[in-house]
Structures are given as C-alpha cells and as structure tokens.
Design an enzyme around this catalytic site. Structure first.
Site, mmCIF file in Angstrom:
data_model
loop_
_atom_site.group_PDB
_atom_site.id
_atom_site.type_symbol
_atom_site.label_atom_id
_atom_site.label_comp_id
_atom_site.label_asym_id
_atom_site.label_seq_id
_atom_site.Cartn_x
_atom_site.Cartn_y
_atom_site.Cartn_z
ATOM 1 N N PRO A 6 6.461 4.639 -0.073
ATOM 2 C CA PRO A 6 6.957 3.317 -0.478
ATOM 3 C C PRO A 6 5.866 2.515 -1.168
ATOM 4 C CG PRO A 6 7.607 3.818 1.778
ATOM 5 C CD PRO A 6 6.643 4.889 1.368
ATOM 6 N N GLU A 7 6.251 1.807 -2.209
ATOM 7 C CA GLU A 7 5.283 0.981 -2.925
ATOM 8 C C GLU A 7 5.244 -0.421 -2.311
ATOM 9 O OE1 GLU A 7 4.902 1.624 -7.085
ATOM 10 O OE2 GLU A 7 5.839 3.597 -7.007
ATOM 11 N N LYS A 56 0.099 -1.476 0.734
ATOM 12 C CA LYS A 56 1.039 -0.626 1.455
ATOM 13 C C LYS A 56 0.849 -0.694 2.963
ATOM 14 C CE LYS A 56 1.274 2.458 -2.536
ATOM 15 N NZ LYS A 56 1.135 3.833 -3.057
ATOM 16 N N ARG A 262 -1.278 13.849 -9.377
ATOM 17 C CA ARG A 262 0.019 13.179 -9.341
ATOM 18 C C ARG A 262 0.710 13.328 -10.688
ATOM 19 N NH1 ARG A 262 0.623 9.302 -5.390
ATOM 20 N NH2 ARG A 262 2.808 9.369 -6.034
#
Length: 275
Positions: A6-7, A56, A262
C-alpha cells in the site's frame, strides 16, 4: 495475482479511520493469533489519543508514551467493522474494539510498541511525506539534487520521500515529462518543486477517493470515449501497468523495464531523455 505494498495515501486513510472509530475512547486490545499478546495486553483499556501516518508507517498513540507502530508491508491488511466484533477468522495479529466497532490487523510486516525515542529514530530516517503538513520538500531536494542515482529510484527510496510507491512514482514522472532514468543531480530545482507539488495534489486526491487516479480531465474514459481501466488498484492512470498499450497523450506504446528490482513504466516519447 501481483501484490503491491500500500502506498502512503492508504496509510493516511487508515489513520483517519482509527481516529474516527477509536479516537478519545478506551479500547479493548487482544491478539487472537497470539503473536502480539504482550503488546496487546499493554494497550488493553487505554485511550487512543492520536492516530497519524508518516509515509507507509501507521503510528497510534495511546498515552503513557506508548506508540503502536504498524507497517503493512505487502501482505498486511486491516478490516474494520461496525458493532460488536465477530469471532476472529484467520490469523488476526491485533484486534482493537471500541464503542463504535472493531479493527482487525492481519499479516503486517511490523506490529510493535515504540518508546518516544524510537519513534523519533523512525521518523528521522524517513524522508518528508507529501501528505503531512510538517513536510519540508527541501530535505528531499538536498539529497536528490546531488545524487547520481536516477530520479526513478530516488522517488522509491522512503528515506528520500516517504509515501510514494511504484504507482505514484510512475505517474508523477509521466505527468511532469521526466525520464525516470534521469540522474537526480540533472533535475532542476524548479522541476523538483513541480514533482513535489504534483505528489501533494495526487496523494491528497488518493486519500479522499481511496484509490489512485492520475489522468487529467481531458484523458478520462468519458472525455476520450474509451472503456474504464480495470486493474487491481482501481484507478485511471497513464503508464502504470499499461506496458504495450498506447500512451493516452501521444499514442506511443508504453514501455516497461526494470529499475532497482522493480518494474518501471514510462512513455518513450512523452518522457524522452531530452524532454
């Protein structure tokens, strides 16, 4: 199914929901799974005095200098419910129960109690959070402006900017026409300010909507006469997970590559190195 951490906008929404349900009230705390039994016992019967997020990281203050620190990681998840809680289902690390309802936490990367000094150490190693009123973008610029590391990597480094993940990284760089492989030291201060201001606006929209939407009004499905996007994160975006599809602005196929382990998405034309 691909999973993503989750950002930052999601964690700020979690903080607000904790404040709404439990703020200023005593809570019952338990660890049905048993892995946080000691910590839950220390929180049980205490008042939630503060709920905040930094990037986060969720930080819940319960007085007596006790701060619950939660980092969801990739697999962590919160479930909130109104009314009396049902019997726990699955591996519930922490359950908070109050007058309004309950919150169940499953599978977090981190669930721990911190002393004030430990909270300061945590926050000191994080960069400014675009969603916090006390954020200072100049702190991030000091590192970005002298770094040979690409801006695409720097924006994912939580010690540089806290909160953005792969989606916001890809989208804000597209919106600003910046090649994600550009070294930070070659980015001008003015362009960094534009990136920061855009992150502030985009992430604030994410808090309000509960999803990430980054396309401008002229590129929405309604404006372009195209079908809505269907994806796990649920938002209308320019390049994220759109590899091979035409850019919504110029029609060039969206590129995908790997950067620091990524997936990286960008438009070779709109974000050309000379752009």
């Amino acid at each position: 199914m691909l999973r993503a951490m989750p950002e930052g906008h999601t964690i700020h929404r979690l903080a607000a929901e904790h404040q709404r349900m439990f703020g200023g009230r005593r809570v019952a705390a338990s660890s049905p799974q048993g892995r946080f039994a000691g910590g839950a016992g220390m929180l049980d019967g205490r008042v939630l005095e503060d709920a905040a997020a930094h990037g986060k990281h969720l930080l819940l203050g319960f007085g007596d200098d006790r701060v619950l620190h939660v980092h969801l990681g990739i697999y962590g998840k919160y479930v909130f419910g109104e009314g009396p809680p049902p019997e726990p289902v699955g591996m519930v690390r922490l359950r908070l129960t109050g007058e309004v309802g309950y919150a169940d936490l499953r599978g977090p990367n981190t669930c721990e109690l911190l002393e004030p000094g430990e909270v300061k150490l945590l926050r000191d190693r994080l960069g400014p959070d675009p969603l916090r009123a006390d954020a200072d973008p100049a702190l991030a610029w000091r590192r970005i402006g002298r770094s040979r590391t690409s801006i695409g990597v720097l924006l994912m480094d939580q010690s540089v900017v806290a909160g953005p993940g792969n989606i916001y990284r890809a989208e804000v760089l597209f919106r600003q026409g910046i090649d994600p492989r550009l070294p930070g030291q070659k980015l001008s201060a003015a362009r960094w300010t534009a990136v920061w201001d855009d992150l502030v606006a985009l992430m604030a929209d994410g808090v309000r909507a509960g999803r990430i939407d980054t396309v401008r009004p002229e590129h929405t499905p309604e404006a372009m006469g195209r079908p809505p996007r269907v994806d796990g994160h649920g938002g209308e975006v320019y390049v994220y997970r759109r590899a091979g599809q035409p850019c919504l602005v110029c029609g060039t196929p969206v590129a995908v590559g790997e950067l620091a382990g990524r997936n990286l998405f960008w438009c070779p034309r709109c974000q050309a190195p000379s752009a």
